[in-house]
Design an enzyme around this catalytic site. Structure first.
Site, PDB file in Angstrom:
ATOM      1  N   LYS A   1       0.724  -1.201   0.007  1.00 32.92           N
ATOM      2  CA  LYS A   1       0.024  -0.081  -0.030  1.00 32.92           C
ATOM      3  C   LYS A   1       0.992   1.310   0.133  1.00 32.92           C
ATOM      4  CE  LYS A   1      -4.616   0.770   0.224  1.00 32.92           C
ATOM      5  NZ  LYS A   1      -5.526  -0.346  -0.157  1.00 32.92           N
TER       6      LYS A   1
ATOM      7  N   GLY B   1     -18.933   7.442  -1.833  1.00 32.13           N
ATOM      8  CA  GLY B   1     -17.857   7.771  -2.861  1.00 32.13           C
ATOM      9  C   GLY B   1     -17.984   6.574  -3.915  1.00 32.13           C
TER      10      GLY B   1
HETATM   11  N1  GLU Z   1      -7.204   0.167  -3.490  1.00 30.02           N
HETATM   12  C1  GLU Z   1      -8.313  -1.087  -3.538  1.00 30.02           C
HETATM   13  C2  GLU Z   1      -8.253  -2.045  -2.581  1.00 30.02           C
HETATM   14  O1  GLU Z   1      -7.913  -1.579  -1.491  1.00 30.02           O
HETATM   15  C3  GLU Z   1      -7.520  -2.005  -4.966  1.00 30.02           C
HETATM   16  C4  GLU Z   1      -6.136  -2.188  -4.664  1.00 30.02           C
HETATM   17  C5  GLU Z   1      -5.486  -2.993  -6.318  1.00 30.02           C
HETATM   18  O2  GLU Z   1      -6.225  -3.079  -7.084  1.00 30.02           O
HETATM   19  O3  GLU Z   1      -4.093  -3.079  -6.227  1.00 30.02           O
HETATM   20  O4  GLU Z   1      -8.522  -3.108  -2.525  1.00 30.02           O
END
Ligand code: GLU
Length: 415
Positions: free
Chosen positions: A105, A218
């Protein structure tokens, strides 16, 4: 009110799963911490001419099962611990869906609501200049998260390709279609979640056409409102909320009208025919299905016992704390945990990486069908673990995913 450290929450979830799996100390220690953390600062010139220094993170939690994968947030409250927690959850999310990926992340501490397009582009490109050497289609692949979107990914991909001098669209996912994006990614988190709700309704005998509340309106919350009705053929949305407020209507609200109202006015507040309620009251309404679609730590020991929903489909990351999990379980609420319910996004991100690698793109129908298959299988794998281990759904999902990651670490000779 107690404030929660999301990373402590994430670590507690790993500890609970490790206990059930009887993991040795080295494996437990490896899975309790990120494998790699990168913290940095970088300058961006604002429209006013002022130079501002931004603090940012990229954390690769575990990459035993494949390249690290996870979104990037732009948020004023971002901390190293929220990014660690979110990177941990990505690891379990990709594992529970059995995707050949690890978890990561990223985040930038900034307030995108107060920034211009040009400033946001500067933040996006500066971030990539800071982390480019850590990224790659076979290393670590970002995607959008809170307050980032396909345009952010297009800038980031362009910056990455400018640095590396070659086309590598698969280095970012949820890109616009014209630059290597896939069909079906924009609504994939919500669509995947609705598929799990469909399965849960079958298992529990709950009517999917009952009363629905959505916390957070959102991208994900809006899509959930539209898709619940489209895919399950009904359902009455009696309450929705966003950072501006919460609204309620006993007669139900039309999802398309709600989305139009939000797009026009910037908030769900003021929707014709609805009355305003407190944001925290939304979670406690008498509904069949609740979709938490906002931020972490919304359902805690302080409100869990007041929750009346039969099914909670966690489209946000980390909305429920460990004490609340126990309370909900004892009260008979069926929680579809975030690492499962919200995994549709990363699943279609994986489909996007595959299509980018082959430069060969699938029709929307194929994406939907393959997503459905993956989500349905993962839902029932977790159901089986619930029955077999006699634990609450999040712990069952964690047991499935922690076992898979632990096995990969062991096979590699790391533990
Ligand atoms: N931000 C999204 C999640 O928390 C997608 C992450 C991604 O596709 O890498 O799952």
């Amino acid at each position: 009110m107690e404030s929660y450290n999301s990373f402590k929450v994430a670590q507690k979830q790993v500890i609970d799963a490790a206990k059930i799996l009887n993991l040795d100390n080295a494996t437990k220690e490896l899975l309790l911490w990120p494998q790699r953390e990168f913290t940095f600062t970088y300058p961006v010139r604002l429209d006013s001419g002022e130079m501002r220094i931004f603090h940012a993170y990229r954390i690769q939690y575990n990459y035993a099962r494949g390249p690290a994968k996870g979104g990037i947030r732009f948020h004023p409250d971002e901390t190293v611990d929220t990014v660690r927690a979110l990177a941990s959850w990505m690891t379990w999310k990709t594992a529970v869906l059995d995707l050949p990926l690890g978890g990561s992340k990223g985040g930038v501490v900034c307030d995108p609501k107060r920034m211009s397009e040009r400033e946001l582009e500067g933040i996006a490109r500066g971030y990539i200049r800071g982390v480019a050497e850590l990224l790659g289609v076979d290393k670590d692949i970002p995607a959008p998260d809170v307050y980032t979107n396909p345009q952010t990914m297009a800038w980031m991909m362009d910056e990455y390709e400018t640095i590396t001098h070659r086309h590598q669209p698969g280095v970012m996912t949820d890109k616009p279609l014209q630059v290597g994006g896939t069909e079906g990614r924009r609504d994939a988190v919500a669509r995947g979640g609705v598929f799990t709700v469909r399965e849960a309704c079958k298992v529990l005998g709950v009517d999917p056409h009952g009363r629905i509340a959505i916390q957070g309106f959102g991208n994900v919350g809006q899509r959930a409102a539209l898709l619940h009705r489209e895919l399950l053929g009904g359902g009455k949305i009696i309450a929705v909320s966003d950072s501006g407020g919460a609204i309620y209507s006993d007669d139900g609200m039309d999802p398309r009208e709600l989305v139009t109202h939000k797009l026009k006015s910037g908030s769900v507040k003021g929707f014709p025919g609805a009355k305003e309620i407190r944001q925290d009251a939304l979670l406690e309404l008498d509904v069949d299905i609740l979709y938490p679609s906002a931020l972490e730590n919304a359902i805690t020991k302080f409100n869990a016992s007041k929750i009346k929903a039969r099914i909670i489909c966690e489209l946000a990351n980390g909305p429920t704390t460990p004490e609340a999990d126990i309370i909900l379980f004892n009260n008979g609420t069926h929680v579809i945990p975030d690492i499962l319910a919200s995994a549709g996004g990363v699943t279609v991100s994986y489909f996007e990486m595959v299509q980018d690698a082959y430069r060969f793109f699938w029709d929307e129908g194929i994406v939907h069908e393959r997503l459905d298959k993956k989500m349905t299988k993962a839902y029932h794998t977790v159901q089986e673990a619930i029955r077999e281990k006699k634990v609450h759904p999040r712990l069952a999902a964690m047991v499935v995913s922690v076992a898979r990651v632990a096995e990969a670490c062991k096979l590699r000779g790391w533990v």
